[in-house]
Scaffold this motif. Structure first.
Motif, PDB file in Angstrom:
ATOM      1  N   SER A 104       0.847  -1.189   0.000  1.00 22.45           N
ATOM      2  CA  SER A 104       0.000   0.000   0.000  1.00 22.45           C
ATOM      3  C   SER A 104       0.881   1.238   0.000  1.00 22.45           C
ATOM      4  O   SER A 104       1.812   1.336   0.812  1.00 22.45           O
ATOM      5  CB  SER A 104      -0.905  -0.021   1.245  1.00 22.45           C
ATOM      6  OG  SER A 104      -1.796   1.070   1.229  1.00 22.45           O
ATOM      7  N   TRP A 105       0.596   2.157  -0.894  1.00 20.42           N
ATOM      8  CA  TRP A 105       1.400   3.382  -0.944  1.00 20.42           C
ATOM      9  C   TRP A 105       0.724   4.494  -0.154  1.00 20.42           C
ATOM     10  O   TRP A 105       1.379   5.203   0.608  1.00 20.42           O
ATOM     11  CB  TRP A 105       1.637   3.816  -2.394  1.00 20.42           C
ATOM     12  CG  TRP A 105       2.447   5.060  -2.529  1.00 20.42           C
ATOM     13  CD1 TRP A 105       3.796   5.179  -2.309  1.00 20.42           C
ATOM     14  CD2 TRP A 105       1.980   6.360  -2.882  1.00 20.42           C
ATOM     15  NE1 TRP A 105       4.199   6.480  -2.514  1.00 20.42           N
ATOM     16  CE2 TRP A 105       3.100   7.230  -2.879  1.00 20.42           C
ATOM     17  CE3 TRP A 105       0.726   6.884  -3.229  1.00 20.42           C
ATOM     18  CZ2 TRP A 105       3.004   8.584  -3.189  1.00 20.42           C
ATOM     19  CZ3 TRP A 105       0.627   8.228  -3.549  1.00 20.42           C
ATOM     20  CH2 TRP A 105       1.765   9.070  -3.520  1.00 20.42           C
ATOM     21  N   SER A 106      -0.577   4.646  -0.336  1.00 17.95           N
ATOM     22  CA  SER A 106      -1.260   5.760   0.342  1.00 17.95           C
ATOM     23  C   SER A 106      -2.274   5.311   1.395  1.00 17.95           C
ATOM     24  O   SER A 106      -3.047   6.134   1.897  1.00 17.95           O
ATOM     25  CB  SER A 106      -1.918   6.678  -0.689  1.00 17.95           C
ATOM     26  OG  SER A 106      -2.733   5.948  -1.584  1.00 17.95           O
ATOM     27  N   GLY A 107      -2.298   4.032   1.747  1.00 20.55           N
ATOM     28  CA  GLY A 107      -3.069   3.594   2.912  1.00 20.55           C
ATOM     29  C   GLY A 107      -4.400   2.909   2.635  1.00 20.55           C
ATOM     30  O   GLY A 107      -4.959   2.270   3.538  1.00 20.55           O
ATOM     31  N   ASN A 108      -4.917   3.003   1.406  1.00 20.63           N
ATOM     32  CA  ASN A 108      -6.230   2.407   1.134  1.00 20.63           C
ATOM     33  C   ASN A 108      -6.212   0.881   1.234  1.00 20.63           C
ATOM     34  O   ASN A 108      -7.075   0.263   1.874  1.00 20.63           O
ATOM     35  CB  ASN A 108      -6.721   2.806  -0.273  1.00 20.63           C
ATOM     36  CG  ASN A 108      -6.978   4.298  -0.375  1.00 20.63           C
ATOM     37  OD1 ASN A 108      -7.146   4.974   0.629  1.00 20.63           O
ATOM     38  ND2 ASN A 108      -7.003   4.816  -1.603  1.00 20.63           N
ATOM     39  N   THR A 109      -5.224   0.287   0.596  1.00 23.65           N
ATOM     40  CA  THR A 109      -5.138  -1.178   0.615  1.00 23.65           C
ATOM     41  C   THR A 109      -4.789  -1.669   2.021  1.00 23.65           C
ATOM     42  O   THR A 109      -5.259  -2.724   2.458  1.00 23.65           O
ATOM     43  CB  THR A 109      -4.084  -1.667  -0.408  1.00 23.65           C
ATOM     44  OG1 THR A 109      -4.312  -0.998  -1.654  1.00 23.65           O
ATOM     45  CG2 THR A 109      -4.177  -3.158  -0.614  1.00 23.65           C
ATOM     46  N   ASN A 163      -4.268  -0.811  -7.637  1.00 22.90           N
ATOM     47  CA  ASN A 163      -4.148  -0.818  -9.090  1.00 22.90           C
ATOM     48  C   ASN A 163      -3.139   0.267  -9.474  1.00 22.90           C
ATOM     49  O   ASN A 163      -3.328   1.442  -9.152  1.00 22.90           O
ATOM     50  CB  ASN A 163      -5.534  -0.522  -9.697  1.00 22.90           C
ATOM     51  CG  ASN A 163      -5.533  -0.436 -11.211  1.00 22.90           C
ATOM     52  OD1 ASN A 163      -4.588   0.074 -11.799  1.00 22.90           O
ATOM     53  ND2 ASN A 163      -6.613  -0.899 -11.813  1.00 22.90           N
ATOM     54  N   TRP A 214      -1.517   1.527 -12.859  1.00 24.19           N
ATOM     55  CA  TRP A 214      -1.515   1.432 -14.315  1.00 24.19           C
ATOM     56  C   TRP A 214      -2.147   0.110 -14.773  1.00 24.19           C
ATOM     57  O   TRP A 214      -1.572  -0.639 -15.566  1.00 24.19           O
ATOM     58  CB  TRP A 214      -0.107   1.569 -14.877  1.00 24.19           C
ATOM     59  CG  TRP A 214       0.514   2.913 -14.648  1.00 24.19           C
ATOM     60  CD1 TRP A 214       1.551   3.198 -13.828  1.00 24.19           C
ATOM     61  CD2 TRP A 214       0.140   4.150 -15.257  1.00 24.19           C
ATOM     62  NE1 TRP A 214       1.856   4.537 -13.871  1.00 24.19           N
ATOM     63  CE2 TRP A 214       0.997   5.151 -14.747  1.00 24.19           C
ATOM     64  CE3 TRP A 214      -0.845   4.531 -16.184  1.00 24.19           C
ATOM     65  CZ2 TRP A 214       0.903   6.480 -15.130  1.00 24.19           C
ATOM     66  CZ3 TRP A 214      -0.930   5.871 -16.556  1.00 24.19           C
ATOM     67  CH2 TRP A 214      -0.052   6.818 -16.027  1.00 24.19           C
ATOM     68  N   SER A 215      -3.297  -0.179 -14.215  1.00 27.73           N
ATOM     69  CA  SER A 215      -4.080  -1.380 -14.581  1.00 27.73           C
ATOM     70  C   SER A 215      -3.395  -2.704 -14.256  1.00 27.73           C
ATOM     71  O   SER A 215      -3.781  -3.757 -14.791  1.00 27.73           O
ATOM     72  CB  SER A 215      -4.436  -1.378 -16.084  1.00 27.73           C
ATOM     73  OG  SER A 215      -5.282  -0.267 -16.348  1.00 27.73           O
ATOM     74  N   THR A 227      -7.499  -2.236  -4.229  1.00 24.22           N
ATOM     75  CA  THR A 227      -8.185  -0.938  -4.235  1.00 24.22           C
ATOM     76  C   THR A 227      -7.721  -0.170  -5.467  1.00 24.22           C
ATOM     77  O   THR A 227      -6.609  -0.370  -5.966  1.00 24.22           O
ATOM     78  CB  THR A 227      -7.895  -0.102  -2.966  1.00 24.22           C
ATOM     79  OG1 THR A 227      -6.526   0.302  -2.960  1.00 24.22           O
ATOM     80  CG2 THR A 227      -8.231  -0.855  -1.689  1.00 24.22           C
ATOM     81  N   SER A 232     -10.802   3.374  -9.939  1.00 24.27           N
ATOM     82  CA  SER A 232     -12.004   2.858 -10.611  1.00 24.27           C
ATOM     83  C   SER A 232     -11.740   1.562 -11.384  1.00 24.27           C
ATOM     84  O   SER A 232     -12.671   0.846 -11.738  1.00 24.27           O
ATOM     85  CB  SER A 232     -12.545   3.902 -11.597  1.00 24.27           C
ATOM     86  OG  SER A 232     -11.570   4.159 -12.607  1.00 24.27           O
ATOM     87  N   GLY A 233     -10.489   1.254 -11.597  1.00 26.50           N
ATOM     88  CA  GLY A 233     -10.159   0.166 -12.539  1.00 26.50           C
ATOM     89  C   GLY A 233     -10.169  -1.239 -11.967  1.00 26.50           C
ATOM     90  O   GLY A 233      -9.939  -2.201 -12.706  1.00 26.50           O
ATOM     91  N   GLU A 240     -11.817   3.608  -4.246  1.00 30.17           N
ATOM     92  CA  GLU A 240     -11.575   4.559  -3.150  1.00 30.17           C
ATOM     93  C   GLU A 240     -12.911   4.977  -2.521  1.00 30.17           C
ATOM     94  O   GLU A 240     -13.044   5.051  -1.309  1.00 30.17           O
ATOM     95  CB  GLU A 240     -10.832   5.789  -3.686  1.00 30.17           C
ATOM     96  CG  GLU A 240      -9.419   5.462  -4.147  1.00 30.17           C
ATOM     97  CD  GLU A 240      -8.849   6.537  -5.086  1.00 30.17           C
ATOM     98  OE1 GLU A 240      -9.553   7.519  -5.385  1.00 30.17           O
ATOM     99  OE2 GLU A 240      -7.695   6.378  -5.518  1.00 30.17           O
TER     100      GLU A 240
HETATM  101  C1  LIG Z   1       1.270   4.933  -9.687  1.00 32.24           C
HETATM  102  C2  LIG Z   1      -0.213   4.838  -9.585  1.00 32.24           C
HETATM  103  C3  LIG Z   1      -0.936   4.348 -10.667  1.00 32.24           C
HETATM  104  C4  LIG Z   1      -2.305   4.224 -10.569  1.00 32.24           C
HETATM  105  N1  LIG Z   1      -3.002   3.691 -11.619  1.00 32.24           N
HETATM  106  C5  LIG Z   1      -4.338   3.522 -11.529  1.00 32.24           C
HETATM  107  C6  LIG Z   1      -5.078   2.947 -12.603  1.00 32.24           C
HETATM  108  O1  LIG Z   1      -4.530   2.612 -13.652  1.00 32.24           O
HETATM  109  N2  LIG Z   1      -6.405   2.763 -12.427  1.00 32.24           N
HETATM  110  C7  LIG Z   1      -7.055   3.116 -11.276  1.00 32.24           C
HETATM  111  O2  LIG Z   1      -8.263   2.929 -11.189  1.00 32.24           O
HETATM  112  N3  LIG Z   1      -6.361   3.655 -10.226  1.00 32.24           N
HETATM  113  C8  LIG Z   1      -5.038   3.872 -10.319  1.00 32.24           C
HETATM  114  N4  LIG Z   1      -4.340   4.432  -9.279  1.00 32.24           N
HETATM  115  C9  LIG Z   1      -5.066   4.779  -8.046  1.00 32.24           C
HETATM  116  C10 LIG Z   1      -4.848   3.740  -6.961  1.00 32.24           C
HETATM  117  O3  LIG Z   1      -5.089   2.451  -7.449  1.00 32.24           O
HETATM  118  C11 LIG Z   1      -5.778   3.976  -5.774  1.00 32.24           C
HETATM  119  O4  LIG Z   1      -5.632   5.278  -5.287  1.00 32.24           O
HETATM  120  C12 LIG Z   1      -5.528   2.972  -4.671  1.00 32.24           C
HETATM  121  O5  LIG Z   1      -6.619   2.935  -3.792  1.00 32.24           O
HETATM  122  C13 LIG Z   1      -4.285   3.315  -3.870  1.00 32.24           C
HETATM  123  O6  LIG Z   1      -4.069   2.308  -2.925  1.00 32.24           O
HETATM  124  P1  LIG Z   1      -3.054   2.518  -1.716  1.00 32.24           P
HETATM  125  O7  LIG Z   1      -3.582   3.684  -0.894  1.00 32.24           O
HETATM  126  O8  LIG Z   1      -3.123   1.251  -0.963  1.00 32.24           O
HETATM  127  O9  LIG Z   1      -1.728   2.805  -2.292  1.00 32.24           O
HETATM  128  C14 LIG Z   1      -2.978   4.605  -9.378  1.00 32.24           C
HETATM  129  C15 LIG Z   1      -2.235   5.140  -8.340  1.00 32.24           C
HETATM  130  C16 LIG Z   1      -0.872   5.250  -8.424  1.00 32.24           C
HETATM  131  C17 LIG Z   1      -0.088   5.817  -7.292  1.00 32.24           C
END
Ligand SMILES: Cc1cc2nc3c(=O)[nH]c(=O)nc-3n(C[C@H](O)[C@H](O)[C@H](O)COP(=O)(O)O)c2cc1C
Length: 230
Positions: free
Chosen positions: A80-85, A151, A153-154, A179, A182-183, A209
């Protein structure tokens, strides 16, 4: 004559008394062979009860840890980078009683979102496998592994593939969660399947999200549908 009678009577009395007491003795002997029965029953009862209760108890207590050791042991691994997962991972761990393991790269990712977009895209096109800072202890003890990631980049972040390719998944159950903006899982499930050869992969759960507000109930319903204990 009277004296002779008295003496004879006395002798008869002595003999009959002796016979009586001999009867008692013999019944005493019987009793003494009987008491060994009851007393051996009773003496063996108390002495055997602990013994025999120790033996089964020892077996039971010996089998209990084994039994609990044989219970399905679950790991929730996540990136998880920003906490959602992470939020989702913690809910899953709390609801399943699983251990948590955070996938962290040796080289930390930038805090800058735009910079991260570029780095993530580059790692993806390179097929990178960033080095991780820790290994799961007692990997063999886990039957079921949840794997969670955002997700990017898909796809999954490349560090997730480093993780999966570091362990033997033969005989393990693997359950993805995700998480995204939308993808959803994007194309990551194909990569997960390839990187965790030997795993039985169950139906995953992806939350957007915006859907994280319902995470508790969504996770509960999903876990029920997986029927992990059943
Ligand atoms: C590098 C990067 C690429 C991302 N690519 C997508 C994407 O292709 N499709 C999508 O729906 N969300 C994308 N996101 C949004 C993240 O999937 C989403 O904010 C997720 O909940 C973040 O989880 P985290 O808080 O656990 O890191 C991307 C986010 C980052 C940082």
């Amino acid at each position: 004559m009277k004296k002779l009678f008295s003496v004879l009577l006395a002798i008869i009395l002595i003999f009959s008394l002796a016979a009586c007491s001999g009867g008692n003795t013999s019944s005493g002997e019987n009793a003494s062979s009987q008491p060994p029965v009851p007393s051996s029953t009773s003496s063996s009862a108390p002495s055997e009860t602990p013994d025999s209760s120790e033996t089964p108890d020892a077996d039971v207590s010996a089998s209990q840890p084994e039994t609990s050791g044989e219970e399905v042991k679950i790991l929730v691994a996540y990136f998880s980078w920003s906490g959602n997962t992470q939020q989702m991972a913690e809910i899953i761990a709390q609801q399943t009683g699983a251990d948590l393991f955070e996938i962290v790269t040796v080289t930390p990712y930038t805090d800058d979102y735009n910079e991260l977009l570029d780095i993530a895209r580059q790692e993806q096109s390179d097929g990178a496998r960033p080095e991780l800072n820790a290994q799961v202890e007692n990997w063999d003890s886990y039957d079921t592994v949840f794997i969670g990631y955002p997700n990017w980049w898909s796809d999954a972040p490349m560090a997730v593939y480093t993780f999966l390719e570091s362990y033997d998944f033969t005989g393990k159950t693997l359950i993805p969660f995700n998480t995204s903006a939308s993808g959803g899982f994007g194309r990551s499930l194909t990569g997960i399947e390839e990187s965790a050869a030997g795993a039985t992969i169950l139906e995953g759960l992806d939350l957007t999200e915006g859907g994280l507000g319902d995470a508790q109930s969504r996770v509960t319903a999903w876990l029920d549908s997986l029927d992990l204990n059943g």
